[in-house]
Design an enzyme around this catalytic site. Structure first.
Site, short mmCIF file in Angstrom:
data_model
loop_
_atom_site.label_atom_id
_atom_site.label_comp_id
_atom_site.label_asym_id
_atom_site.label_seq_id
_atom_site.Cartn_x
_atom_site.Cartn_y
_atom_site.Cartn_z
N ASP A 156 -31.89 15.65 -9.74
CA ASP A 156 -33.18 16.18 -9.39
C ASP A 156 -33.97 16.73 -10.47
O ASP A 156 -33.42 18.32 -10.08
CB ASP A 156 -32.87 17.10 -7.95
CG ASP A 156 -33.65 16.45 -6.58
OD1 ASP A 156 -33.74 14.82 -6.86
OD2 ASP A 156 -33.11 16.54 -6.19
N ASP A 163 -28.71 21.52 -2.13
CA ASP A 163 -29.43 19.83 -1.85
C ASP A 163 -29.74 19.60 -3.67
O ASP A 163 -30.01 18.11 -3.06
CB ASP A 163 -30.63 20.07 -0.76
CG ASP A 163 -31.72 21.44 -1.24
OD1 ASP A 163 -31.11 22.13 -1.82
OD2 ASP A 163 -32.72 20.69 -2.01
N ARG A 187 -24.75 14.21 -1.57
CA ARG A 187 -25.37 15.12 -2.69
C ARG A 187 -24.68 16.84 -1.46
O ARG A 187 -24.09 16.28 -0.56
CB ARG A 187 -27.06 16.48 -2.27
CG ARG A 187 -27.77 15.57 -2.54
CD ARG A 187 -29.03 15.23 -1.73
NE ARG A 187 -29.52 14.36 -2.06
CZ ARG A 187 -30.70 14.13 -3.08
NH1 ARG A 187 -30.77 15.88 -3.50
NH2 ARG A 187 -31.45 13.88 -3.79
P1 AMP Z 1 -36.97 20.19 -4.32
O1 AMP Z 1 -37.16 21.60 -4.98
O2 AMP Z 1 -37.60 18.85 -5.39
O3 AMP Z 1 -35.11 19.19 -4.98
O4 AMP Z 1 -37.51 19.37 -3.03
C1 AMP Z 1 -36.37 20.01 -1.68
C2 AMP Z 1 -36.38 19.68 -0.57
O5 AMP Z 1 -38.41 18.91 -0.18
C3 AMP Z 1 -36.35 17.91 -0.37
O6 AMP Z 1 -36.29 17.69 0.73
C4 AMP Z 1 -37.91 17.51 -1.18
O7 AMP Z 1 -36.99 15.69 -0.14
C5 AMP Z 1 -39.11 18.09 -0.36
N1 AMP Z 1 -39.86 17.84 -0.68
C6 AMP Z 1 -40.31 18.30 -2.19
N2 AMP Z 1 -41.81 17.50 -2.41
C7 AMP Z 1 -41.80 17.02 -1.07
C8 AMP Z 1 -42.94 16.36 -1.28
N3 AMP Z 1 -44.12 16.37 -2.12
N4 AMP Z 1 -43.06 15.54 0.18
C9 AMP Z 1 -41.82 15.87 0.63
N5 AMP Z 1 -40.71 16.46 0.56
C10 AMP Z 1 -41.23 17.39 -0.50
MG MG Z 2 -33.93 17.94 -4.18
#
Ligand code: AMP
Ligand code: MG
Length: 523
Positions: free
Chosen positions: A280, A270, A200
């Site tokens: 994502d 990200d 990314r």
């Molecule tokens: P996202 O908004 O889903 O793209 O996630 C943003 C960040 O939060 C990324 O680094 C994900 O890996 C982390 N993340 C989101 N949900 C979880 C979860 N349930 N456990 C661990 N990390 C998470």
């Molecule tokens: Mg993400």
């Protein structure tokens, strides 16, 4: 058991984190950390995309093999491979967020077939060193949404990561779905995703933040060599050529989102694929009534940073962050600025070209551009349904725009949420009269125009309420609706009479229904 053609990939090219534990931590000067998926007692296969399975060389027999479930739920490690989570950072909602990384994604391995090289990744298979305060798990509802939408986007012709299969974990995951202080247990799931790479913008930002130029260069060279065949890998100009190509692919991607009415909802750096894929699927959404200010993301409801109409401007903002990150390896700010300026100019050109094709016009001039602008305003004010309006338009060879015309009435009635005022109807009549002139100027036979329009304007998209209905059924252990939507969305541009109940405006009940209008990031 079946065999896969495993290839060395990202982990062989980039430095590993030396700490081998699963402790949550800040990782320095490493691109990834080895880690193992969690053990689940009773994982079960919910759905497989057979088209995605073919990409990694697996046929129907393989997907029915028990080993398929074992492998893609992370319960068996494929011989000779070692799972890992990737390090990355990012700007979230316009602010620097520091280290993020794969908090709940684990790459299993890379496979090479005639269809290319694919990284196989589990999402929701347990915690990693990057999990921060969270559990590394995913709920069934968000996994269904990602599974259905990735495959639907592919069939719409929009660049995207793919979804191989959806697996239930038979375990509960606690989530506060509405962020209102009422956490509750929900069924957990694992999604197995495929992509040439999951690198990314944030993968570059993390090395830049650590002032680790050596790894920044290494990552750029690996990315260019592996995923940018159009960039000559052995020239001094390669990093600028690479950046230019990333800019082009990124703007092409968001233009495609605008073509089909998709709102990503969380365009943080990200979540921006370096190869220009949709990546994502969180609180994404589809435009029902045309509204450029709409965002599906409740977390963003106040500022609407990630609304439909400004996705290209946000993509540009993200490209500026990428430019800042890779600048130390280039050292030529003027050259980067020049690429960004040209990218900004290209946004408009690409947008109008795309919109002209949606209207079945093979040329662009000032008049066409004006018509596109006035159409946007009219659709916005009349609450026209984006999908139905454009698709219906394609069925008319020559629109009869007289006020008493039944064609006009039919189009209006089928596509609008509510009735237009007399003033608006007059404006629409003027617009159609102008459109008809443009069609004449285009001078292509009607059937050819219709063909273009029907390949640009889908008849079926995954409206939010549809995904939510499939989720509601799945929570009663009934996956038939999910399967029906999956099948229908394989052919979004074809008339499929048996699915015509889905070629309809959003029902009124869905307007304020949880999951059917806006969504939180809870997943
Ligand atoms: P996202 O908004 O889903 O793209 O996630 C943003 C960040 O939060 C990324 O680094 C994900 O890996 C982390 N993340 C989101 N949900 C979880 C979860 N349930 N456990 C661990 N990390 C998470
Ligand atoms: Mg993400």
């Amino acid at each position: 058991m079946f065999k896969l053609n495993i290839q060395p990939g990202f982990a062989a090219a980039m430095p590993a984190d030396q700490d081998q534990t699963n402790n949550r931590r800040q990782v320095k000067n490493a691109a990834f950390s080895y880690c193992n998926p969690k053990h689940f007692d009773h994982p079960f296969l919910i759905h497989t995309s057979t088209e995605a399975a073919q990409l990694i060389g697996l046929g129907d027999d393989n997907t029915r093999d028990n080993y398929f479930l074992e492998l893609f739920s992370g319960q068996s490690v494929y011989p000779g491979t070692r799972p890992y989570a990737m390090a990355y950072a990012g700007h979230q909602f316009g602010h620097w967020a520091g280290q993020l990384g794969d908090g709940r994604a684990i790459n299993l391995f890379e496979v090479k077939t005639n269809e290319g090289q694919w990284t196989v990744q589990l999402k929701g298979a347990g915690s990693t060193p990057y999990s921060r305060h969270a559990d590394g798990l995913a709920v069934l509802r968000s996994s269904i949404r990602e599974h259905l939408c990735s495959e639907a986007m592919h069939h719409l012709g929009v660049p995207t990561t793919r979804s191989l299969c959806l697996i239930g974990t038979s375990e509960r995951v606690i989530r506060d779905m509405f962020y209102d202080g009422h956490p509750a247990p929900e069924p957990g799931a694992i999604l197995c995703r495929l992509s040439p790479t999951f690198i990314r913008f944030g993968s570059f930002e993390i090395f830049a933040a650590q002032k680790d130029e050596e790894n920044l260069k290494k990552l750029m060279d690996y990315t260019i060599r592996s995923f940018f065949p159009e960039v000559k890998a052995d020239t001094d100009n390669r990093y600028l050529d690479f950046f230019q190509e990333v800019c082009a692919r990124t703007i092409d991607l968001v233009t495609e989102w605008k073509r089909v009415g998709f709102v990503h909802g969380v365009m943080n750096t990200d979540n921006m694929s370096i190869t220009g894929l949709t990546l994502d699927y969180g609180p994404y959404g589809w435009i029902d009534n045309y509204d450029e200010d709409w965002t599906p993301n409740t977390t963003d409801a106040q500022h609407r940073r990630y609304r439909f109409g400004t996705q290209d401007q946000i993509a540009l903002w993200n490209l500026y962050q990428l430019a800042n990150a890779i600048f130390p390896c280039i050292g030529d700010a003027a050259a980067l600025q020049d690429i960004l300026d040209k990218t900004e100019e290209a946004i408009g050109q690409k947008y109008y070209t795309m919109m002209a094709r949606k209207l079945g016009l093979n040329f662009i001039d000032k008049d066409v551009a004006l018509h596109i602008d006035s159409l946007r305003q009219l659709l916005q004010h009349s609450h026209g349904d984006m999908t139905i309006f454009f698709r219906t338009l394609s069925y008319f060879g020559n629109i009869d725009v007289r006020p008493e015309s039944t064609e006009m009435k039919q189009l209006m009635e089928s596509a609008f949420y509510g009735k237009n005022s007399d003033e608006m109807e007059t404006k629409w009549q003027d617009w159609f009269a102008g459109y008809q002139k443009l069609i004449h100027a285009d001078a292509r036979p009607a059937y050819l125009r219709q063909k273009t329009m029907q390949s640009e304007n889908p008849r079926y998209v995954l409206r939010n309420y549809m995904a939510q209905m499939a989720i509601n059924k799945a929570y009663e252990d009934d996956y038939t609706l999910m399967e029906e939507l999956y099948e229908m969305l394989k052919n979004p541009y074809s008339d499929q009479p048996k699915y015509d109940h889905w070629y309809a405006k959003r029902p009124d009940w869905a307007l304020d229904h949880p999951g059917s209008s806006m969504l939180s990031c809870s997943s």
